[in-house]
Scaffold this motif. Structure first.
Motif, PDB file in Angstrom:
ATOM      1  N   GLU A 138       0.787  -1.227   0.000  1.00 17.41           N
ATOM      2  CA  GLU A 138       0.000   0.000   0.000  1.00 17.41           C
ATOM      3  C   GLU A 138       0.827   1.290   0.000  1.00 17.41           C
ATOM      4  O   GLU A 138       0.334   2.325  -0.460  1.00 17.41           O
ATOM      5  CB  GLU A 138      -0.920   0.014   1.232  1.00 17.41           C
ATOM      6  CG  GLU A 138      -1.947  -1.112   1.230  1.00 17.41           C
ATOM      7  CD  GLU A 138      -2.705  -1.190   2.548  1.00 17.41           C
ATOM      8  OE1 GLU A 138      -2.480  -0.308   3.412  1.00 17.41           O
ATOM      9  OE2 GLU A 138      -3.524  -2.116   2.720  1.00 17.41           O
ATOM     10  N   ILE A 139       2.032   1.248   0.520  1.00 16.86           N
ATOM     11  CA  ILE A 139       2.818   2.484   0.632  1.00 16.86           C
ATOM     12  C   ILE A 139       4.143   2.321  -0.087  1.00 16.86           C
ATOM     13  O   ILE A 139       4.586   1.208  -0.374  1.00 16.86           O
ATOM     14  CB  ILE A 139       3.057   2.880   2.112  1.00 16.86           C
ATOM     15  CG1 ILE A 139       3.897   1.822   2.828  1.00 16.86           C
ATOM     16  CG2 ILE A 139       1.722   3.088   2.829  1.00 16.86           C
ATOM     17  CD1 ILE A 139       4.249   2.198   4.256  1.00 16.86           C
ATOM     18  N   GLU A 140       4.790   3.452  -0.347  1.00 20.74           N
ATOM     19  CA  GLU A 140       6.067   3.420  -1.058  1.00 20.74           C
ATOM     20  C   GLU A 140       7.136   2.780  -0.179  1.00 20.74           C
ATOM     21  O   GLU A 140       7.083   2.857   1.056  1.00 20.74           O
ATOM     22  CB  GLU A 140       6.480   4.835  -1.464  1.00 20.74           C
ATOM     23  CG  GLU A 140       6.663   5.779  -0.302  1.00 20.74           C
ATOM     24  CD  GLU A 140       6.977   7.188  -0.752  1.00 20.74           C
ATOM     25  OE1 GLU A 140       7.395   7.981   0.104  1.00 20.74           O
ATOM     26  OE2 GLU A 140       6.818   7.492  -1.963  1.00 20.74           O
ATOM     27  N   PRO A 141       8.136   2.116  -0.791  1.00 23.79           N
ATOM     28  CA  PRO A 141       9.137   1.368  -0.027  1.00 23.79           C
ATOM     29  C   PRO A 141       9.878   2.191   1.022  1.00 23.79           C
ATOM     30  O   PRO A 141      10.138   1.700   2.121  1.00 23.79           O
ATOM     31  CB  PRO A 141      10.094   0.874  -1.119  1.00 23.79           C
ATOM     32  CG  PRO A 141       9.259   0.782  -2.341  1.00 23.79           C
ATOM     33  CD  PRO A 141       8.286   1.922  -2.253  1.00 23.79           C
ATOM     34  N   GLN A 142      10.211   3.448   0.694  1.00 20.13           N
ATOM     35  CA  GLN A 142      10.953   4.250   1.661  1.00 20.13           C
ATOM     36  C   GLN A 142      10.180   4.424   2.966  1.00 20.13           C
ATOM     37  O   GLN A 142      10.729   4.311   4.058  1.00 20.13           O
ATOM     38  CB  GLN A 142      11.280   5.627   1.061  1.00 20.13           C
ATOM     39  CG  GLN A 142      12.783   5.858   0.953  1.00 20.13           C
ATOM     40  CD  GLN A 142      13.084   7.235   0.428  1.00 20.13           C
ATOM     41  OE1 GLN A 142      12.730   7.564  -0.695  1.00 20.13           O
ATOM     42  NE2 GLN A 142      13.755   8.020   1.235  1.00 20.13           N
ATOM     43  N   ARG A 143       8.901   4.709   2.852  1.00 17.44           N
ATOM     44  CA  ARG A 143       8.073   4.855   4.059  1.00 17.44           C
ATOM     45  C   ARG A 143       7.947   3.517   4.784  1.00 17.44           C
ATOM     46  O   ARG A 143       7.916   3.478   6.022  1.00 17.44           O
ATOM     47  CB  ARG A 143       6.688   5.381   3.681  1.00 17.44           C
ATOM     48  CG  ARG A 143       6.673   6.822   3.181  1.00 17.44           C
ATOM     49  CD  ARG A 143       5.262   7.252   2.824  1.00 17.44           C
ATOM     50  NE  ARG A 143       4.365   7.181   3.973  1.00 17.44           N
ATOM     51  CZ  ARG A 143       3.041   7.069   3.888  1.00 17.44           C
ATOM     52  NH1 ARG A 143       2.462   6.992   2.700  1.00 17.44           N
ATOM     53  NH2 ARG A 143       2.298   7.033   4.976  1.00 17.44           N
ATOM     54  N   ALA A 167      19.460   5.621   5.205  1.00 16.45           N
ATOM     55  CA  ALA A 167      19.270   4.189   5.416  1.00 16.45           C
ATOM     56  C   ALA A 167      18.014   3.689   4.698  1.00 16.45           C
ATOM     57  O   ALA A 167      18.020   2.614   4.077  1.00 16.45           O
ATOM     58  CB  ALA A 167      19.176   3.893   6.906  1.00 16.45           C
ATOM     59  N   ALA A 168      16.937   4.471   4.768  1.00 15.65           N
ATOM     60  CA  ALA A 168      15.700   4.084   4.090  1.00 15.65           C
ATOM     61  C   ALA A 168      15.881   4.078   2.574  1.00 15.65           C
ATOM     62  O   ALA A 168      15.376   3.188   1.879  1.00 15.65           O
ATOM     63  CB  ALA A 168      14.573   5.019   4.491  1.00 15.65           C
ATOM     64  N   MET A 169      16.616   5.048   2.070  1.00 11.86           N
ATOM     65  CA  MET A 169      16.855   5.110   0.634  1.00 11.86           C
ATOM     66  C   MET A 169      17.737   3.944   0.183  1.00 11.86           C
ATOM     67  O   MET A 169      17.479   3.320  -0.856  1.00 11.86           O
ATOM     68  CB  MET A 169      17.523   6.433   0.277  1.00 11.86           C
ATOM     69  CG  MET A 169      17.831   6.596  -1.216  1.00 11.86           C
ATOM     70  SD  MET A 169      16.335   6.507  -2.254  1.00 11.86           S
ATOM     71  CE  MET A 169      15.607   8.110  -1.895  1.00 11.86           C
ATOM     72  N   ALA A 170      18.780   3.651   0.958  1.00 10.62           N
ATOM     73  CA  ALA A 170      19.666   2.544   0.606  1.00 10.62           C
ATOM     74  C   ALA A 170      18.904   1.219   0.578  1.00 10.62           C
ATOM     75  O   ALA A 170      19.111   0.391  -0.317  1.00 10.62           O
ATOM     76  CB  ALA A 170      20.830   2.476   1.590  1.00 10.62           C
ATOM     77  N   SER A 171      18.023   1.018   1.536  1.00 11.61           N
ATOM     78  CA  SER A 171      17.222  -0.208   1.566  1.00 11.61           C
ATOM     79  C   SER A 171      16.284  -0.273   0.364  1.00 11.61           C
ATOM     80  O   SER A 171      16.074  -1.342  -0.228  1.00 11.61           O
ATOM     81  CB  SER A 171      16.412  -0.272   2.861  1.00 11.61           C
ATOM     82  OG  SER A 171      17.265  -0.316   3.986  1.00 11.61           O
TER      83      SER A 171
END
Length: 260
Positions: A138-143, A167-171
Motif C-alpha cells: 500500500e505504501i512506497e518502499p521508503q516509508r 538508510a531508508a533510501m539505501a534499503s
C-alpha cells in the motif's frame, strides 16, 4: 556469486573469511548482505557461509515457502561445500530455521548461536508482521522501511534525520530488495511452521536477546529457550531487535568467546 539447486530452488550463498566454518542464517526480509556489520569482526577467525533464504536476496524459489525447506537448504549447502558439521549463527526468523536444522539434522550443528528469536511466534510480533505485510502493498518502499526501522532499532538510530533518510533510501535501492509477495510468503512460512521441541536440541546453544527489543522481548527469549538442555542466555545491552547492527562488537565478542 555461487548458487546451487536444491529441491526445486536455486539457492544463493556468499563465502567470506577463513578458519572454522560458521553458517549464518538471516531473519525475515534479510539476506546475506544483512551480516555486513559483523563480517569484519568474525571473518579473521571464521569462514562465514551466508545463505539467502528462500524468498530473499538472490535465491529463487517457487511459492509457497516453508521453514522445513529452508532448513533442508542449509543442510544441502553443507553437503555441497563438503562440510559434515559446522557452527551456526542465526538471527530472528533465522533462529527458527536453525532450530529446525539442529533437530532435523542433529549431526550437522556443532554449536548454535541464536539472536533475538523465539521458537514459537509471539502474538505482538505476528500482528506487527501482518500489518507490515499489508502496508508493503500500500505504501512506497521508503516509508515502509522507515516504519520497519522503528521496530528494529533503538533510540540512537533515530538521532540523525539525514542518516535515517539515507538508510531508508539505501534499503529501497538495494538491487535484491525483497518484493511484497516474498515478504508475505516468508511471514506465512514462519506462521505455518510447527515449532520444534527445543528440548531435543543436543548441541550447546548461546541465546542472545536485545535489552531494548520490543518485537521479541528478552523475557520471552529467555523463557522459550529454557528447555534446551545445554544453553546459556546473554543480554546485549542498549540494543533492540537488530543486535548485530546496533552492537556488532559486543555480539562478535560473545560469539567468539562461545565458539572458542
Amino acid at each position: 556469486m555461487p548458487d546451487f539447486d536444491n529441491n526445486g530452488a536455486t539457492i544463493h550463498y556468499e563465502l567470506m573469511g577463513s578458519g572454522s566454518p560458521l553458517l549464518c542464517i538471516a531473519g525475515i526480509a534479510s539476506d546475506s548482505a544483512s551480516w555486513a556489520p559483523i563480517v569484519p569482526l568474525l571473518a579473521d577467525r571464521y569462514r562465514l557461509i551466508m545463505i539467502d533464504n528462500r524468498g530473499c536476496g538472490r535465491t529463487k524459489a517457487q511459492l509457497p515457502l516453508s521453514i522445513r525447506d529452508m532448513a533442508d537448504d542449509c543442510a544441502a549447502l553443507l553437503d555441497k561445500l563438503g562440510l559434515e558439521r559446522v557452527d551456526v549463527l542465526a538471527h530472528s526468523m533465522g533462529g527458527i530455521i536453525a532450530n529446525r536444522l539442529a533437530v532435523q539434522h542433529p549431526t550437522r550443528v556443532r554449536r548454535l548461536v541464536t539472536m533475538t528469536t523465539t521458537p514459537r511466534p509471539l502474538r505482538k510480533a505476528t500482528e506487527l508482521m501482518n500489518d507490515m505485510e499489508n502496508l508493503a502493498y500500500e505504501i512506497e518502499p521508503q516509508r515502509w522501511f522507515r516504519l520497519l526501522f522503528q521496530w528494529l532499532f533503538s533510540e540512537p538510530f533515530f538521532a540523525n534525520v539525514d542518516s535515517l533518510r539515507t538508510a531508508a533510501m539505501a534499503s529501497t535501492l538495494y538491487a535484491f530488495r525483497q518484493s511484497p509477495e516474498h515478504f508475505a510468503a516468508q511471514h506465512a512460512a514462519s506462521q505455518a511452521h510447527e515449532p520444534v521441541d527445543v528440548s531435543r536440541i543436543a548441541c550447546p546453544v548461546l541465546v542472545l536477546a536485545g535489552e531494548r527489543d520490543i518485537i521479541i522481548p528478552p523475557d520471552a527469549v529467555k523463557a522459550q529457550h529454557a528447555p534446551i538442555p545445554n544453553h546459556r542466555f546473554e543480554l546485549v545491552p542498549n540494543a533492540a531487535h537488530s543486535v548485530h547492527w546496533e552492537a556488532p562488537e559486543a555480539v562478535a565478542k560473545l560469539v567468539r568467546d562461545f565458539l572458542s
